[in-house]
Design a protein around this motif. Structure first.
Motif, PDB file in Angstrom:
ATOM      1  N   MET A   1     -18.851   0.069  19.383  1.00 59.60           N
ATOM      2  CA  MET A   1     -17.576   0.592  18.920  1.00 59.60           C
ATOM      3  C   MET A   1     -16.967  -0.316  17.848  1.00 59.60           C
ATOM      4  O   MET A   1     -16.232   0.133  16.983  1.00 59.60           O
ATOM      5  CB  MET A   1     -16.595   0.775  20.091  1.00 59.60           C
ATOM      6  CG  MET A   1     -17.078   1.736  21.162  1.00 59.60           C
ATOM      7  SD  MET A   1     -17.588   3.350  20.519  1.00 59.60           S
ATOM      8  CE  MET A   1     -16.008   4.176  20.363  1.00 59.60           C
TER       9      MET A   1
ATOM     10  N   ALA B   1     -18.709   0.557  14.761  1.00 59.13           N
ATOM     11  CA  ALA B   1     -18.175   1.863  14.364  1.00 59.13           C
ATOM     12  C   ALA B   1     -16.833   1.699  13.659  1.00 59.13           C
ATOM     13  O   ALA B   1     -16.546   2.397  12.686  1.00 59.13           O
ATOM     14  CB  ALA B   1     -18.025   2.768  15.582  1.00 59.13           C
ATOM     15  N   ARG B   2     -16.015   0.751  14.141  1.00 58.56           N
ATOM     16  CA  ARG B   2     -14.703   0.574  13.525  1.00 58.56           C
ATOM     17  C   ARG B   2     -14.853   0.136  12.074  1.00 58.56           C
ATOM     18  O   ARG B   2     -14.197   0.634  11.176  1.00 58.56           O
ATOM     19  CB  ARG B   2     -13.885  -0.451  14.321  1.00 58.56           C
ATOM     20  CG  ARG B   2     -12.421  -0.428  13.916  1.00 58.56           C
ATOM     21  CD  ARG B   2     -11.572  -1.320  14.751  1.00 58.56           C
ATOM     22  NE  ARG B   2     -12.181  -2.631  14.863  1.00 58.56           N
ATOM     23  CZ  ARG B   2     -12.023  -3.432  15.906  1.00 58.56           C
ATOM     24  NH1 ARG B   2     -11.304  -3.063  16.903  1.00 58.56           N
ATOM     25  NH2 ARG B   2     -12.581  -4.613  15.933  1.00 58.56           N
TER      26      ARG B   2
ATOM     27  N   VAL C   1     -23.077   5.226  16.167  1.00 61.41           N
ATOM     28  CA  VAL C   1     -22.481   5.754  17.401  1.00 61.41           C
ATOM     29  C   VAL C   1     -23.275   6.941  17.941  1.00 61.41           C
ATOM     30  O   VAL C   1     -23.725   7.796  17.175  1.00 61.41           O
ATOM     31  CB  VAL C   1     -21.014   6.168  17.171  1.00 61.41           C
ATOM     32  CG1 VAL C   1     -20.388   6.649  18.474  1.00 61.41           C
ATOM     33  CG2 VAL C   1     -20.221   4.990  16.651  1.00 61.41           C
TER      34      VAL C   1
END
Ligand SMILES: Cc1ncc(COP(=O)(O)O)c(C=O)c1O
Length: 376
Positions: A13, A16-17, A34
């Motif tokens: 995550m 992903a950010r 992701v």
């Protein structure tokens, strides 16, 4: 800050950010990171949700979830697995993630030791720690498809329960029917609960996955609408629990969340009718998988084990680096390709591994491969 909150971030995550930020700034990012299908919920799910939003108050359901959906899931077990599961044993949850919290709390007391295989889905160990349990992480072997086995459990020392996923994240690897049966039998003989995370059921490429419920009514099965039905953001999943645990889970659910989101439960019931659409989507993942398995070895990114299911391939990056985290930052920065470093999934060997998710349009997968070819 409490000690229980002192857990690792979920690195997938975090990558992903960074990828989201770059995409928002106008960069064209290839998303191998992701595990989230690019299309939304099936049409039948959307239609059901839309109808309900116009005609229903959508207040709380019961803590165990809407009986209509619990019956729908029971029918799904009958048609997909030939299993007769009483809807009274089915608990609707806020995704598989919410299911873990409820199942762990219903099963284990403070300090309980829960065996899991490494590599594995990182939140397993982080949720366990946050709840005051100990994850007993055992290094799985490539010859066992990086899966949990009775022999590995013997190395785990004393433990109070175990958790297995087949197909697994990050490998997509499956336990054979016999291997799953052997694991269920070993746990039954040890008198310890087995939690079977079946979230990737439906997404298999060489024949269907067997539910642990086929072997043992005492296992705790977790599943979700996030993957096969592509409903990640709707946050709806379920538990199949042995009858003796249902009342405890109900009390926990009522107090922790009151009930899972109502509109999502309506949509999920619609999704259960969308088999054809879901199967068409599976065929797209299958084509992506074939493409990657053909191209990755030439990029010196060979799969560590065969991805039998899910939409991930775990690759060996040791021809390029011994620091998969640095490689993932470099690739994102220099090529716009987002991958997930293996250290998220396995502290010991993950420096040499990375996970590529292939639940994106084939054009994007081809673009990603072309960028990797130029860079590597
Ligand atoms: C193995 C596994 N279990 C559980 C989850 C959580 O899924 P959910 O969206 O249903 O909370 C994921 C998500 O990627 C997963 O890979």
């Amino acid at each position: 800050m409490s000690q229980r909150a002192d857990i690792e971030p979920f690195l997938a995550m975090e990558v992903a950010r960074e990828a989201n930020a770059r995409a928002a700034a106008g960069e064209r990012i290839v998303r191998f990171d992701v595990g989230q299908p690019w299309f939304g919920a099936p049409a039948a799910a959307l239609a059901a949700a839309e109808r309900a939003m116009r005609s229903e108050a959508l207040g709380y359901t019961e803590g165990l979830g809407a009986m209509a959906l619990r019956k729908g899931i029971s029918s799904w077990y009958a048609s997909e697995h030939g299993l007769d599961i009483d809807p009274a044993r089915i608990v609707v949850t806020t995704g598989a993630s919410g299911a873990f919290t409820l199942a762990f709390l219903a099963l284990f007391d403070d300090g309980a030791r829960v065996a899991i295989a490494s590599p594995g889905y990182p939140p397993y160990r982080h949720i366990l720690k946050a709840l005051g349990y100990e994850a007993v992480v055992v290094d799985a072997d490539v010859v066992d498809h990086l899966q949990l086995t009775p022999a590995l459990l013997e190395q785990a020392g004393a433990f109070d329960g175990a958790l297995v996923a087949s197909p697994a994240n990050p490998t997509g690897a499956m336990l054979s029917r016999d291997a799953l049966q052997a694991l269920c039998a070993a746990m039954r003989a040890a008198g310890k609960p087995l939690i079977s995370d079946e979230i990737y059921h439906g997404l298999t490429y060489d024949g269907p996955a067997t539910s642990a419920l086929a072997f043992d009514d005492d296992v705790i099965v977790v599943n979700s609408f996030s993957k096969y039905w592509a409903m990640t953001g709707w946050r709806v999943g379920w538990i199949v629990a042995p009858p003796r645990l249902v009342k405890s889970i109900e009390k926990l659910a009522q107090n922790l969340t009151v009930a899972p989101p109502t509109v999502s439960q309506v949509a999920a019931l619609g999704a259960l009718t969308a088999k054809q659409e879901c199967e068409e989507r599976r065929a797209l993942y299958a084509a992506n998988r074939t493409l990657l398995l053909r191209e990755l070895p030439a990029l010196k990114l060979p799969p560590v084990v065969s991805p039998d299911g899910a939409f991930y391939v775990l690759v060996d990056v040791s021809a390029h680096t011994d620091d998969s985290m640095a490689l993932s930052h470099r690739l994102l920065g220099e090529t716009g390709v987002a991958i997930t470093p293996g250290i998220d999934f396995c502290a010991a060997r993950g420096r040499h591994w990375a996970r590529l998710a292939f639940c994106r349009p084939q054009g994007e997968i081809e673009d990603g491969l072309a960028r990797l070819r130029r860079h590597l």
